[in-house]
Design a protein around this motif. Structure first.
Motif, mmCIF file in Angstrom:
data_model
loop_
_atom_site.group_PDB
_atom_site.id
_atom_site.type_symbol
_atom_site.label_atom_id
_atom_site.label_comp_id
_atom_site.label_asym_id
_atom_site.label_seq_id
_atom_site.Cartn_x
_atom_site.Cartn_y
_atom_site.Cartn_z
ATOM 1 N N GLY A 115 -37.592 29.737 53.346
ATOM 2 C CA GLY A 115 -37.867 28.354 53.681
ATOM 3 C C GLY A 115 -38.964 28.160 54.700
ATOM 4 O O GLY A 115 -38.960 27.168 55.440
ATOM 5 N N ASN A 116 -39.894 29.095 54.789
ATOM 6 C CA ASN A 116 -41.003 28.952 55.741
ATOM 7 C C ASN A 116 -42.350 29.226 55.080
ATOM 8 O O ASN A 116 -43.195 29.947 55.599
ATOM 9 C CB ASN A 116 -40.808 29.856 56.965
ATOM 10 N N SER A 117 -42.554 28.606 53.915
ATOM 11 C CA SER A 117 -43.816 28.779 53.194
ATOM 12 C C SER A 117 -44.978 28.177 53.972
ATOM 13 O O SER A 117 -44.804 27.202 54.716
ATOM 14 C CB SER A 117 -43.740 28.092 51.825
ATOM 15 N N PRO A 118 -46.194 28.730 53.767
ATOM 16 C CA PRO A 118 -47.375 28.115 54.381
ATOM 17 C C PRO A 118 -47.657 26.773 53.726
ATOM 18 O O PRO A 118 -47.141 26.476 52.637
ATOM 19 C CB PRO A 118 -48.488 29.122 54.072
ATOM 20 N N ASP A 119 -48.464 25.957 54.366
ATOM 21 C CA ASP A 119 -48.813 24.652 53.793
ATOM 22 C C ASP A 119 -49.813 24.792 52.658
ATOM 23 O O ASP A 119 -49.752 24.062 51.667
ATOM 24 C CB ASP A 119 -49.389 23.748 54.887
ATOM 25 N N VAL A 120 -50.750 25.714 52.812
ATOM 26 C CA VAL A 120 -51.756 25.982 51.777
ATOM 27 C C VAL A 120 -51.734 27.475 51.489
ATOM 28 O O VAL A 120 -51.745 28.293 52.410
ATOM 29 C CB VAL A 120 -53.165 25.545 52.223
ATOM 30 N N LEU A 121 -51.697 27.820 50.217
ATOM 31 C CA LEU A 121 -51.632 29.208 49.793
ATOM 32 C C LEU A 121 -52.727 29.445 48.764
ATOM 33 O O LEU A 121 -52.800 28.751 47.754
ATOM 34 C CB LEU A 121 -50.262 29.503 49.183
ATOM 35 N N ILE A 122 -53.580 30.416 49.011
ATOM 36 C CA ILE A 122 -54.678 30.741 48.099
ATOM 37 C C ILE A 122 -54.358 32.082 47.456
ATOM 38 O O ILE A 122 -54.255 33.106 48.148
ATOM 39 C CB ILE A 122 -56.025 30.785 48.853
ATOM 40 N N VAL A 123 -54.155 32.077 46.120
ATOM 41 C CA VAL A 123 -53.692 33.280 45.426
ATOM 42 C C VAL A 123 -54.499 33.546 44.166
ATOM 43 O O VAL A 123 -55.083 32.636 43.576
ATOM 44 C CB VAL A 123 -52.197 33.174 45.042
ATOM 45 N N ASP A 124 -54.489 34.799 43.730
ATOM 46 C CA ASP A 124 -55.148 35.213 42.498
ATOM 47 C C ASP A 124 -54.578 34.412 41.329
ATOM 48 O O ASP A 124 -53.371 34.181 41.245
ATOM 49 C CB ASP A 124 -54.903 36.706 42.291
ATOM 50 N N ASN A 125 -55.439 33.976 40.416
ATOM 51 C CA ASN A 125 -54.983 33.002 39.415
ATOM 52 C C ASN A 125 -53.820 33.434 38.525
ATOM 53 O O ASN A 125 -52.994 32.594 38.170
ATOM 54 C CB ASN A 125 -56.175 32.463 38.596
ATOM 55 N N PRO A 126 -53.660 34.733 38.148
ATOM 56 C CA PRO A 126 -52.506 35.058 37.306
ATOM 57 C C PRO A 126 -51.169 34.890 38.031
ATOM 58 O O PRO A 126 -50.124 34.782 37.384
ATOM 59 C CB PRO A 126 -52.731 36.534 36.938
ATOM 60 N N VAL A 127 -51.205 34.884 39.358
ATOM 61 C CA VAL A 127 -49.975 34.781 40.141
ATOM 62 C C VAL A 127 -49.451 33.345 40.179
ATOM 63 O O VAL A 127 -48.270 33.109 40.431
ATOM 64 C CB VAL A 127 -50.214 35.314 41.574
#
Length: 414
Positions: A90-102
């Motif tokens: 329950g402590n996800s970041p506000d913005v997450l930048i990830v590789d597109n297949p993920v």
């Protein structure tokens, strides 16, 4: 255990298949609404420190939104597992930048908001690039840019063999060119056929370029694609080292100056200028002619689900800032990416004509998880890379190797 936690736990297994081919977690900051507070951003660019243009952009976007940005850069492999764990806790970041297949893995696990929920405008994004982050018609982020594959060539090697690269429009013309190169005493083509997602990434332009579909690996078209690679290795047009080549070691072979062609990506442009020989770039041809669809690489800017939904208004501002035309142009230049919008692509080509072939390749490209494959993709990719490893090593014919792969993939994706 909650439904979200169950879905995230299942996603961990899928992620292990996807990652092959880019510190501690922090809480999501103050729980305030639109104004003030700290907002966290996680990205897969640990090579950039606080003095880099990238981190300065993140800071500036936070300032413009009236908040403080706390940024953490992770290795790609580590970032996905961190994101899943953060969602469980329950402590996800506000913005997450990830590789597109993920993206599809995280979306299927219930980790991400949709762009509609966040009120992010995706209308200017190229549809084929946006599709890599879509499930069931819902978009779960915005591509920050894209890279893909094409064929680099050594001009001196082709000149010696009497090959005009501009005439290579289909598989037959490419194979004929490789035959001439070998006859001239040089080496033909190098690529990565390693038994990981990296190998699948390199096989897909030929697989899709045959007209094959990932839901039927052993179709006549799919077999033709593997027979192409297999024939090159058997004829000595491609080295046996492709079985163990990563995209990096494949490039190192090309950089020796002995090879006519290298299948590689936009990320090698800077290295191409260091080779010491004159090079050029052509699209990967499809079997019947024209540009083959190559897979898209690159990251998506996403917004993880937050308990405090009042945070989304600022998150939308942060994402809007990061993907705005001016900022996208600067960022994509830094990352050697092609922009996700036509307007910025045109700006890139105007600044560097060499990028024209890459823009064309990206326009023809498609996401690995597109066609609503989503989390099924890694369950197909692994049998596929096992098949071309089996065939290229001589352990089975292309047809038999892909028949086995299809049986495995079908059982895994029921």
């Amino acid at each position: 255990m909650t439904t979200l936690r169950l879905r995230v736990a299942a996603a961990f297994a899928i992620t292990a298949c996807l990652v092959a081919g880019c510190s501690s977690s922090s809480d999501s900051g103050d729980t305030g609404g639109e104004a003030g507070g700290t907002y966290t951003i996680w990205d897969p660019y640990p090579q950039f420190d606080g003095s880099s243009d990238w981190v300065k952009l993140l800071t500036r976007c936070g300032t413009d939104a009236g908040v403080t940005v706390e940024r953490t850069g992770y290795d790609t492999t580590d970032l996905t597992s961190k994101a899943l764990l953060a969602a469980q806790q329950g402590n996800s970041p506000d913005v997450l930048i990830v590789d597109n297949p993920v993206v599809s893995t995280l979306a299927d696990a219930g980790v991400l908001t949709t762009t509609d929920e966040l009120k992010v405008d995706t209308s200017a994004i190229e549809p084929n690039l946006l599709a890599a982050g879509q499930i069931g018609g819902e978009a779960y982020g915005i591509p920050i840019g894209a890279n893909t594959l094409a064929l680099y060539y050594n001009k001196a090697v082709l000149d010696k063999a009497g090959v005009d690269p501009a005439a290579i429009k289909d598989w037959a013309a490419l194979t004929a060119a490789l035959e001439k190169v070998k006859a001239s005493g040089k080496k033909g083509i190098t690529f990565s056929a390693i038994g990981t997602e990296e190998g699948s990434f390199q096989f897909l332009p030929w697989f899709w370029g045959s007209g094959a579909n990932l839901t039927q690996l052993d179709s006549a078209q799919g077999i033709a694609a593997l027979e192409l690679w297999n024939g090159w290795v058997k004829s000595g047009y491609a080295p046996n080292s492709v079985l163990n080549n990563t995209q990096t070691t494949s490039w190192q072979e090309f950089a020796t100056g002995d090879f006519a062609f290298s299948e590689n990506g936009t990320w090698q442009l800077a290295n191409a200028k260091k080779t010491g020989f004159e090079y050029g770039i052509i699209p990967i041809p499809s079997q019947a002619g024209g540009t083959a669809p190559a897979p898209t690489g690159g990251e998506f800017v996403t917004a993880p689900v937050q308990a405090e939904t009042g945070r989304y208004a600022v998150t939308e501002k942060l994402i809007g800032c990061l993907t705005s035309a001016d900022n996208a142009y600067t960022t994509d230049t830094t990352l050697s990416y092609i922009a996700a919008t036509e307007a910025v692509q045109q700006k890139q080509v105007a600044a560097n004509e060499e990028l024209k072939v890459w823009v064309d390749a990206v326009k023809a490209a498609k996401g690995r998880t597109s066609d609503d494959l989503g989390t099924k993709y890694p369950k197909i990719s692994q049998p596929m890379w096992t098949a071309f490893q089996t065939a290229l090593s001589g352990s089975a014919s292309p047809a038999d190797a892909l028949k086995t792969a299809q049986t495995t993939a079908a059982a895994a994706t029921k």
